[in-house]
Design a protein around this motif. Structure first.
Motif, PDB file in Angstrom:
ATOM      1  N   GLY A   1       1.971   7.401   2.859  1.00 20.90           N
ATOM      2  CA  GLY A   1       3.041   7.370   1.832  1.00 20.90           C
ATOM      3  C   GLY A   1       3.371   8.776   1.451  1.00 20.90           C
ATOM      4  N   PRO A   2       2.543   9.991   1.242  1.00 17.34           N
ATOM      5  CA  PRO A   2       3.199  11.145   0.863  1.00 17.34           C
ATOM      6  C   PRO A   2       4.119  11.665   2.277  1.00 17.34           C
ATOM      7  N   LEU A   3       3.682  11.314   3.391  1.00 21.84           N
ATOM      8  CA  LEU A   3       4.539  11.800   4.471  1.00 21.84           C
ATOM      9  C   LEU A   3       5.984  11.210   4.305  1.00 21.84           C
ATOM     10  N   VAL A   4       5.982   9.857   4.428  1.00 19.70           N
ATOM     11  CA  VAL A   4       7.132   8.983   4.167  1.00 19.70           C
ATOM     12  C   VAL A   4       8.053   9.365   3.123  1.00 19.70           C
ATOM     13  N   GLY A   5       7.110   9.539   1.701  1.00 17.71           N
ATOM     14  CA  GLY A   5       8.012  10.151   0.570  1.00 17.71           C
ATOM     15  C   GLY A   5       8.324  11.372   0.795  1.00 17.71           C
ATOM     16  N   GLY A   6       7.852  12.524   1.327  1.00 17.25           N
ATOM     17  CA  GLY A   6       8.191  13.629   1.972  1.00 17.25           C
ATOM     18  C   GLY A   6       9.471  13.873   2.444  1.00 17.25           C
ATOM     19  N   LEU A   7       9.432  13.043   3.322  1.00 18.89           N
ATOM     20  CA  LEU A   7      10.714  13.033   4.346  1.00 18.89           C
ATOM     21  C   LEU A   7      11.860  12.652   3.590  1.00 18.89           C
ATOM     22  N   LEU A   8      11.839  11.314   3.027  1.00 20.55           N
ATOM     23  CA  LEU A   8      12.995  10.914   2.393  1.00 20.55           C
ATOM     24  C   LEU A   8      13.401  11.600   1.137  1.00 20.55           C
ATOM     25  N   THR A   9      12.446  12.196   0.380  1.00 19.49           N
ATOM     26  CA  THR A   9      12.965  13.093  -0.788  1.00 19.49           C
ATOM     27  C   THR A   9      13.629  14.417  -0.223  1.00 19.49           C
TER      28      THR A   9
ATOM     29  N   GLY B   1       3.872  16.151   2.948  1.00 20.32           N
ATOM     30  CA  GLY B   1       3.569  14.810   3.467  1.00 20.32           C
ATOM     31  C   GLY B   1       2.822  15.127   4.777  1.00 20.32           C
ATOM     32  N   LEU B   2       3.226  16.082   5.685  1.00 19.74           N
ATOM     33  CA  LEU B   2       2.592  16.474   6.865  1.00 19.74           C
ATOM     34  C   LEU B   2       1.300  16.892   6.553  1.00 19.74           C
ATOM     35  N   ALA B   3       1.066  17.327   5.535  1.00 19.56           N
ATOM     36  CA  ALA B   3      -0.397  17.914   5.145  1.00 19.56           C
ATOM     37  C   ALA B   3      -1.268  16.776   5.141  1.00 19.56           C
ATOM     38  N   ALA B   4      -0.915  15.474   4.860  1.00 21.26           N
ATOM     39  CA  ALA B   4      -1.839  14.407   4.471  1.00 21.26           C
ATOM     40  C   ALA B   4      -2.300  13.877   6.007  1.00 21.26           C
ATOM     41  N   LEU B   5      -1.643  14.353   7.488  1.00 22.46           N
ATOM     42  CA  LEU B   5      -2.132  13.856   8.489  1.00 22.46           C
ATOM     43  C   LEU B   5      -3.629  13.913   8.866  1.00 22.46           C
ATOM     44  N   PRO B   6      -4.302  14.879   8.562  1.00 21.46           N
ATOM     45  CA  PRO B   6      -5.822  14.981   8.539  1.00 21.46           C
ATOM     46  C   PRO B   6      -6.590  13.665   7.919  1.00 21.46           C
ATOM     47  N   LEU B   7      -6.129  13.154   7.121  1.00 20.81           N
ATOM     48  CA  LEU B   7      -6.581  11.980   6.473  1.00 20.81           C
ATOM     49  C   LEU B   7      -5.999  10.860   7.093  1.00 20.81           C
ATOM     50  N   ILE B   8      -4.879  10.684   7.478  1.00 16.14           N
ATOM     51  CA  ILE B   8      -4.217   9.552   7.971  1.00 16.14           C
ATOM     52  C   ILE B   8      -4.622   9.186   9.605  1.00 16.14           C
TER      53      ILE B   8
ATOM     54  N   MET C   1       0.844  -1.215   0.068  1.00  7.01           N
ATOM     55  CA  MET C   1      -0.115  -0.274  -0.013  1.00  7.01           C
ATOM     56  C   MET C   1       0.935   1.101   0.019  1.00  7.01           C
ATOM     57  N   LEU C   2       1.811   1.477   0.682  1.00  6.63           N
ATOM     58  CA  LEU C   2       2.928   2.392   0.832  1.00  6.63           C
ATOM     59  C   LEU C   2       3.438   2.689  -0.669  1.00  6.63           C
ATOM     60  N   ASP C   3       3.631   1.942  -1.515  1.00  6.76           N
ATOM     61  CA  ASP C   3       4.411   1.872  -2.562  1.00  6.76           C
ATOM     62  C   ASP C   3       3.277   2.487  -3.674  1.00  6.76           C
ATOM     63  N   GLN C   4       1.902   2.344  -3.203  1.00 11.35           N
ATOM     64  CA  GLN C   4       0.962   3.029  -4.188  1.00 11.35           C
ATOM     65  C   GLN C   4       1.097   4.515  -4.175  1.00 11.35           C
ATOM     66  N   THR C   5       1.294   5.072  -2.959  1.00 12.11           N
ATOM     67  CA  THR C   5       1.208   6.379  -2.923  1.00 12.11           C
ATOM     68  C   THR C   5       2.554   7.329  -2.265  1.00 12.11           C
ATOM     69  N   VAL C   6       3.728   6.288  -2.140  1.00  6.66           N
ATOM     70  CA  VAL C   6       4.914   6.967  -1.604  1.00  6.66           C
ATOM     71  C   VAL C   6       5.518   7.667  -2.502  1.00  6.66           C
ATOM     72  N   VAL C   7       5.375   7.530  -3.679  1.00 11.54           N
ATOM     73  CA  VAL C   7       5.983   8.248  -4.892  1.00 11.54           C
ATOM     74  C   VAL C   7       5.325   9.523  -5.178  1.00 11.54           C
ATOM     75  N   SER C   8       4.208   9.637  -4.717  1.00  6.83           N
ATOM     76  CA  SER C   8       3.226  10.742  -5.206  1.00  6.83           C
ATOM     77  C   SER C   8       3.876  12.136  -4.883  1.00  6.83           C
ATOM     78  N   VAL C   9       4.640  12.262  -3.678  1.00  4.76           N
ATOM     79  CA  VAL C   9       5.396  13.418  -3.264  1.00  4.76           C
ATOM     80  C   VAL C   9       6.689  13.601  -3.771  1.00  4.76           C
ATOM     81  N   ALA C  10       7.152  12.217  -4.142  1.00  6.02           N
ATOM     82  CA  ALA C  10       8.573  12.476  -4.881  1.00  6.02           C
ATOM     83  C   ALA C  10       8.559  12.677  -6.437  1.00  6.02           C
ATOM     84  N   LEU C  11       7.338  12.510  -6.857  1.00  4.02           N
ATOM     85  CA  LEU C  11       7.179  12.548  -8.391  1.00  4.02           C
ATOM     86  C   LEU C  11       7.937  14.046  -9.209  1.00  4.02           C
ATOM     87  N   PRO C  12       7.673  15.036  -8.513  1.00  3.10           N
ATOM     88  CA  PRO C  12       8.129  16.218  -8.997  1.00  3.10           C
ATOM     89  C   PRO C  12      10.052  16.267  -9.022  1.00  3.10           C
TER      90      PRO C  12
END
Length: 458
Positions: A147-155, A295-302, A20-31
């Motif tokens: 995913g977006p939070l993890v992707g954001g931190l690492l990116t 990534g942090l902005a996704a917390l209200p969903l998570i 599941m993480l890999d379905q969305t983790v790349v979304s923040v890293a895409l740019p």
């Protein structure tokens, strides 16, 4: 009862969370990926879509592979392929290589997904299944949203390539847990995978998805792809209904409740992947958020999803599937409408109430539908049932990214400027809202009011 069943739960939950993480983790890293590789807008979409499409096209083979090889062995092969492909993604050098490795990741996930839930159900008694599957599905859905939070931190602080390298130690730990838990490996005698059936369904689903994705830009050729893909899928369907040992047991859909569960999950995945992808792009491209902030902005969903998933599992144990699903999908629909209405204002704060409602709705819905679907068949058929459910679910996600992407990319050039792009993304969210509303209708029409009768003991 397996004395190490909680180790099994940890291993299976870890594997599904990784998928599941890999379905969305790349979304923040895409740019960042787009600048380095480089990637066109359609190339960025296919970094997401190749992964989900491979799962959708191959997950039915994963169910059959579990019968042929035994559940633990099929799972171990899938985990190994997944983390090797993840290492390939981390070393990608151009558009073609990243898309190819993402597709291989999806193939590994397709081997894991059908068996992980069935292994969990096989080692826990029926009375505990609602609560246990709430943990299994709820935690994994948290990782989908995380995913977006993890992707954001690492990116932002390491590199976008670390997003994929993260899967290597997780995969190795999962293999170790499965070995320690000693899950019995019991192939189903007489199982086989029909090459002709696989040759129809895999390209058929791929052509349908490609045709939908390119509708905004290709015109007549995309319609031709759609027609060709639909023809292959129709031919495949006829063969399955006539076969004594089909690749996908379509007769499972004779059970209205099973059909309702599958349809609801497919519609949820249709809307969810699109909104996670385009909300991350919205935050970075239109609001100027960095990867970490996005990534942090996704917390209200998570956070609401995490809490509501546990409520949904216990509600299922008490009352069955219909009540939590109908309430959950209704809340989702209201939430996504509130979210899309806030998008044209280009202000993050106004989006938060809608995000919270969507998270609550998803948490109430996902665990009960998955548990109910697999609880309707005996243990010997659960790998096949799980393969069918995951095929519908992942196909829904693939088509969701394609359809919502077509709306956003199609309207974007016609509505120039930041506000125009926000309006285009809001229109894409409107498509997701329609999918959630249809899920409410499907749940009302197909899901029974009473709790499903207990499945036969494994």
């Amino acid at each position: 009862m397996n004395p190490r069943r909680w180790l099994v739960l940890v291993a299976m939950t870890g594997s599904l969370s990784m998928i599941m993480l890999d379905q969305t983790v790349v979304s923040v890293a895409l740019p960042s990926m787009a600048r380095e590789l480089p990637l066109t807008p359609h190339g960025q979409q296919w970094v997401v879509n190749a992964y989900v499409l491979a799962i959708a096209a191959l997950v039915a083979l994963g169910g059959k592979a579990a019968d042929l090889l035994g559940r633990p062995r099929a799972f171990q092969i899938g985990v190994t392929l997944f983390f090797l492909a993840s290492a390939g993604c981390a070393g990608a050098w151009d558009t073609a290589s990243i898309i190819a490795f993402r597709a291989l990741q999806g193939a590994g996930a397709a081997l894991m997904m059908p068996v992980s839930a069935t292994i969990v159900l096989a080692v826990f008694p029926e009375a505990e299944r609602g609560r246990v599957m709430a943990l299994y599905a709820g935690i994994s859905q948290v990782f989908l949203a995380l995913g977006p939070l993890v992707g954001g931190l690492l990116t932002e602080y390491v590199t976008w390539r670390a997003v994929f390298l993260l899967n290597v130690p997780v995969g190795l730990a999962t293999l170790a847990l499965v070995a320690v838990a000693t899950v019995p490996n019991l192939p189903v005698p007489g199982s086989r995978i029909g090459v002709g059936d696989a040759a129809l369904v895999v390209p058929g689903l791929a052509l349908v998805t490609l045709g939908i994705q390119q509708l905004a830009g290709w015109g007549a050729p995309s319609v031709a792809l759609l027609v060709a893909g639909a023809g292959l899928v129709a031919w495949f369907t006829v063969r399955q209904l006539r076969a004594a040992d089909p690749l996908i047991h379509l007769r499972l859909f004779a059970d209205r409740g099973f059909t309702g569960d599958a349809v609801v999950m497919g519609l949820v995945q249709f809307g969810l992947l699109g909104i996670v992808l385009y909300s991350s792009i919205y935050l970075q491209e239109l609001l100027g958020f960095g990867p970490m902030a996005a990534g942090l902005a996704a917390l209200p969903l998570i956070l609401p999803l995490t809490l509501a998933a546990q409520v949904g599992g216990r509600w299922f144990d008490r009352a069955g599937v219909r009540a939590p699903v109908l309430v959950g999908m209704a809340v989702c629909t209201v939430g996504i409408v509130a979210w899309l209405l806030a998008l044209p204002g280009l202000t993050y704060t106004w989006q938060v109430p809608g995000m919270v409602l969507v998270g609550v709705g998803l948490g109430l819905t996902l665990s009960p539908t998955n548990t109910d679907a697999l609880g309707r068949v005996p243990d010997a058929e659960r790998s096949q049932a799980s393969g069918v459910v995951q095929t519908v679910r992942q196909l829904g996600g693939t088509l969701g990214v394609a359809v919502i992407g077509s709306v956003v990319l199609g309207l974007g050039p016609a509505l120039p400027g930041r506000t125009g792009t926000a309006d285009a993304i809001a229109a894409g969210f409107g498509v997701a809202a329609g999918a959630f509303a249809l899920a409410v209708l499907a749940g009302f029409l197909l899901l029974g009011a009473a709790r499903t009768a207990p499945a036969p003991a494994p």
